[in-house]
Design a protein around this motif. Structure first.
Motif, PDB file in Angstrom:
ATOM      1  N   ASP A 142      -2.325  -2.014 -15.794  1.00 39.45           N
ATOM      2  CA  ASP A 142      -3.432  -2.734 -16.115  1.00 39.45           C
ATOM      3  C   ASP A 142      -4.611  -2.485 -15.227  1.00 39.45           C
ATOM      4  O   ASP A 142      -5.535  -3.321 -15.147  1.00 39.45           O
ATOM      5  N   GLY A 143      -4.459  -1.509 -14.398  1.00 41.56           N
ATOM      6  CA  GLY A 143      -5.476  -1.390 -13.198  1.00 41.56           C
ATOM      7  C   GLY A 143      -5.403  -1.963 -12.020  1.00 41.56           C
ATOM      8  O   GLY A 143      -6.260  -1.731 -11.029  1.00 41.56           O
ATOM      9  N   LYS A 144      -4.505  -3.033 -11.770  1.00 37.83           N
ATOM     10  CA  LYS A 144      -4.384  -3.619 -10.647  1.00 37.83           C
ATOM     11  C   LYS A 144      -3.491  -2.970  -9.440  1.00 37.83           C
ATOM     12  O   LYS A 144      -2.710  -2.143  -9.907  1.00 37.83           O
ATOM     13  N   THR A 145      -3.619  -3.083  -8.302  1.00 37.91           N
ATOM     14  CA  THR A 145      -3.387  -2.493  -7.191  1.00 37.91           C
ATOM     15  C   THR A 145      -1.783  -2.995  -7.251  1.00 37.91           C
ATOM     16  O   THR A 145      -1.433  -4.050  -7.054  1.00 37.91           O
ATOM     17  N   LEU A 146      -0.824  -2.138  -6.906  1.00 39.89           N
ATOM     18  CA  LEU A 146       0.736  -2.302  -6.710  1.00 39.89           C
ATOM     19  C   LEU A 146       1.005  -2.098  -5.465  1.00 39.89           C
ATOM     20  O   LEU A 146       0.667  -0.912  -4.651  1.00 39.89           O
ATOM     21  N   CYS A 147       1.634  -2.903  -4.684  1.00 36.20           N
ATOM     22  CA  CYS A 147       2.287  -2.734  -3.223  1.00 36.20           C
ATOM     23  C   CYS A 147       3.477  -3.084  -3.157  1.00 36.20           C
ATOM     24  O   CYS A 147       4.004  -4.246  -3.720  1.00 36.20           O
ATOM     25  N   PRO A 148       4.445  -2.211  -2.500  1.00 28.41           N
ATOM     26  CA  PRO A 148       6.040  -2.537  -2.378  1.00 28.41           C
ATOM     27  C   PRO A 148       6.034  -3.866  -1.172  1.00 28.41           C
ATOM     28  O   PRO A 148       5.113  -4.104  -0.461  1.00 28.41           O
ATOM     29  N   ASP A 149       7.012  -4.780  -1.696  1.00 28.94           N
ATOM     30  CA  ASP A 149       7.057  -6.137  -0.882  1.00 28.94           C
ATOM     31  C   ASP A 149       7.280  -5.633   0.606  1.00 28.94           C
ATOM     32  O   ASP A 149       6.913  -6.826   1.442  1.00 28.94           O
ATOM     33  N   ASP A 150       8.049  -4.867   0.752  1.00 27.94           N
ATOM     34  CA  ASP A 150       8.455  -4.451   2.365  1.00 27.94           C
ATOM     35  C   ASP A 150       7.813  -3.441   2.944  1.00 27.94           C
ATOM     36  O   ASP A 150       8.216  -2.994   4.073  1.00 27.94           O
ATOM     37  N   LEU A 151       6.383  -3.321   2.687  1.00 27.37           N
ATOM     38  CA  LEU A 151       5.634  -2.362   3.079  1.00 27.37           C
ATOM     39  C   LEU A 151       5.433  -2.571   4.772  1.00 27.37           C
ATOM     40  O   LEU A 151       5.495  -1.635   5.197  1.00 27.37           O
ATOM     41  N   PHE A 152       4.990  -3.595   5.001  1.00 29.46           N
ATOM     42  CA  PHE A 152       4.736  -3.925   6.230  1.00 29.46           C
ATOM     43  C   PHE A 152       5.907  -4.777   7.193  1.00 29.46           C
ATOM     44  O   PHE A 152       5.514  -5.172   8.337  1.00 29.46           O
ATOM     45  N   GLY A 153       6.894  -4.874   6.535  1.00 30.51           N
ATOM     46  CA  GLY A 153       7.884  -5.821   7.165  1.00 30.51           C
ATOM     47  C   GLY A 153       7.498  -7.358   6.925  1.00 30.51           C
ATOM     48  O   GLY A 153       8.460  -8.013   7.395  1.00 30.51           O
ATOM     49  N   THR A 154       6.546  -7.641   6.346  1.00 27.73           N
ATOM     50  CA  THR A 154       5.951  -9.063   6.065  1.00 27.73           C
ATOM     51  C   THR A 154       5.385  -8.925   4.772  1.00 27.73           C
ATOM     52  O   THR A 154       5.697  -7.963   3.962  1.00 27.73           O
ATOM     53  N   GLU A 155       4.596  -9.782   4.206  1.00 25.16           N
ATOM     54  CA  GLU A 155       4.016  -9.998   3.035  1.00 25.16           C
ATOM     55  C   GLU A 155       3.113  -8.902   2.769  1.00 25.16           C
ATOM     56  O   GLU A 155       2.191  -8.654   3.753  1.00 25.16           O
ATOM     57  N   SER A 156       3.136  -8.105   1.743  1.00 22.42           N
ATOM     58  CA  SER A 156       2.112  -7.101   1.106  1.00 22.42           C
ATOM     59  C   SER A 156       0.950  -7.809   0.204  1.00 22.42           C
ATOM     60  O   SER A 156       1.574  -8.565  -0.591  1.00 22.42           O
ATOM     61  N   VAL A 157      -0.236  -7.529   0.532  1.00 22.32           N
ATOM     62  CA  VAL A 157      -1.326  -8.109  -0.084  1.00 22.32           C
ATOM     63  C   VAL A 157      -2.082  -7.007  -0.872  1.00 22.32           C
ATOM     64  O   VAL A 157      -2.390  -5.873  -0.198  1.00 22.32           O
ATOM     65  N   ALA A 158      -2.191  -6.877  -2.095  1.00 21.59           N
ATOM     66  CA  ALA A 158      -2.943  -5.857  -3.080  1.00 21.59           C
ATOM     67  C   ALA A 158      -4.274  -6.252  -2.930  1.00 21.59           C
ATOM     68  O   ALA A 158      -4.633  -7.186  -3.175  1.00 21.59           O
ATOM     69  N   ALA A 159      -5.049  -5.073  -2.551  1.00 20.98           N
ATOM     70  CA  ALA A 159      -6.557  -5.109  -2.607  1.00 20.98           C
ATOM     71  C   ALA A 159      -7.139  -4.141  -3.222  1.00 20.98           C
ATOM     72  O   ALA A 159      -6.606  -2.794  -3.504  1.00 20.98           O
TER      73      ALA A 159
END
Length: 482
Positions: A142-159
């Motif tokens: 749908d064109g929205k950014t996808l980010c793995p949940d554990d990418l940073f060891g805490t919450e990931s924010v799609a931007a």
């Protein structure tokens, strides 16, 4: 339950028994804390349960601590603080990613750039982005950014990067808006990040939170000793799950604001209104919300106190104002609107929502706050400053009902100094409001129920104290002398 009272510990005649019991309880508390902050643990479905068990362990530990010789209590409290702090720092922030913004603001300032001038997704600052805060994202169907949940060891924010629009993942919440934090907080962010490389992650602010909370512990012990109160009560602050989770693991800057308010109260009680005003001005320039402590700090030479506070607040803003102009307001106006402070809705002003609707919860809450502030302003003196601060801050949090338990970091020190233990129910209520998942049925009812329960606990305790003071022969508990 009043942690100042306890039955004799079995075997307390042995000088080693209290130490062994305390070591065991603190060790259990540290393991529980480690389990609570460990990513992917079973704590996620029921976070309130872990906090409640931690509070019960704290009560038991403080009851035993009173059997430790007075000359050693300070060392025992600090040792327990370090052990619990190490457990709290063993994982990235568990329930909040605010410290990611702290780190970014500090990194930007190291590069000589105002944190108010650019938003985190602005690619002007792309060269300063560390990998533990930013990573490329992927575009979904749908064109929205996808980010793995554990990418940073805490919450990931799609931007999305600005101006390119490229998918971007970050650990910073609200990355499309400028920082909200006032200048004293920004100076703290800069100082912490100045001492470490940009590649180092969350640990510096977690360590900073531990050091500030330990400094607050020392201040509490000093006031308790100077006023003849039990010094071991400082452990209620130092070992509490609130401090370990919110000041250390989540590294909220609110702990700095809380410590500065305590310092302001100490200085004012010692007859130093100018220094007290400086400390208070710095506290307000850390998070703004400490301004609610003002009515209980105006009992001694209020003009001197106010001038010093305003001068300090203004002086801290000057360098940032020169660099960013009106941009120093950052996201504050948008945040106040987003959080619902200008209207009724959600849990905001939850107590008033129980009895009214429409615009009335906001109006009733404003009236209640005015009454509380007037009482604090008219009745505070050097002999009851801690009780009035507990009243002022505790009732404000109860009436406004913010979503965030870390706001109570400026309440707990005064609960300790005043021994108004019933106000811990306010902290627990904020915990429930924040930690109970928003998607569960009857979430709104649960929120209002815990606020009502906390309000009843505070009201009943006030009534019992009134009876103890004015009704001869009444049977009640004088919590201040146990």
């Amino acid at each position: 339950m009043d942690p100042t009272s306890a039955e004799p510990v079995p075997g307390a005649g042995s000088r080693f028994t209290p130490y062994l019991l305390l070591t065991g309880l603190i060790a259990v508390g540290a393991v529980l804390l480690w389990w609570m902050v460990l990513p992917g643990n079973p704590y996620d479905p029921a976070p309130v349960l872990g906090s409640c068990v931690s509070w019960l362990l704290l009560i038991a530990a403080v009851r035993i601590l009173r059997h430790v010789p007075r000359r050693r209590i300070g060392a025992v409290i600090i040792a327990g603080t370090v052990l619990l702090g190490v457990a709290a720092m063993s994982a990235p922030p568990r329930t909040s990613n605010d410290s990611a913004r702290y780190a970014w603001d500090g990194i930007v300032q190291k590069a000589g750039i105002s944190p108010y001038s650019f938003v985190p997704v602005d690619e002007t600052l792309a060269d300063h982005r560390p990998a533990w805060l930013f990573a490329p994202g992927t575009s979904g169907p749908d064109g929205k950014t996808l980010c793995p949940d554990d990418l940073f060891g805490t919450e990931s924010v799609a931007a999305s990067g600005f101006p390119s629009g490229d998918p971007l993942c970050t650990a910073i919440n609200r990355p499309q808006v400028p920082t909200i934090y006032p200048p004293a907080a920004e100076i703290y962010f800069f100082a912490v990040r100045l001492a470490v490389p940009d590649t180092l992650g969350y640990l510096p602010f977690q360590l900073g939170g531990l050091l500030i909370s330990a400094a607050a512990t020392l201040m509490l012990m000093r006031v308790l000793a100077r006023t003849g109160m039990p010094v071991h009560l400082a452990a209620v602050w130092a070992w509490s799950p609130l401090v370990q989770l919110e000041a250390v693991n989540n590294a909220h800057v609110d702990v700095l604001g809380g410590a500065l308010i305590v310092a302001a109260g100490m200085l004012l009680a010692s007859g130093k209104p100018l220094r007290s005003g400086v400390a208070f001005g710095a506290a307000v320039a850390t998070k703004l919300i400490p301004v609610i402590a003002a009515p209980a700090l105006l009992f001694k030479r209020p003009a001197h106190f106010t001038i010093a506070a305003l001068a300090t607040f203004g002086a801290l803003y000057v360098p940032y104002l020169l660099a960013a102009g009106a941009g120093v307001l950052g996201f504050l106006p948008g945040y106040l609107k987003e959080e619902g402070y200008s209207q009724s809705g959600g849990i905001r002003f939850g107590l008033a929502q129980i009895v009214s609707a429409g615009p009335w919860p906001l109006l009733l809450s404003a009236a209640a706050l005015a009454v509380v502030a007037l009482v604090a302003l008219r009745t505070t003196n050097a002999g009851n400053i801690w009780e009035r601060q507990t009243l002022m801050i505790g009732l404000t949090l109860l009436i406004v009902s913010p979503n965030y338990p870390w706001y109570a970091l400026m309440l707990l020190p005064f609960i300790v100094l005043s021994r108004r233990w019933e106000y811990i129910t306010v902290i627990l209520a904020l915990d429930v409001i924040y930690m109970v998942p928003s998607g569960i049925p009857d979430k709104d009812m649960i929120n209002k129920s815990v606020l009502l329960a906390a309000a009843l606990a505070v009201a009943v305790a006030a009534w019992l104290r009134y009876r103890a003071r004015f009704v001869p022969g009444s049977i009640t508990t004088d919590w201040n002398h146990q």
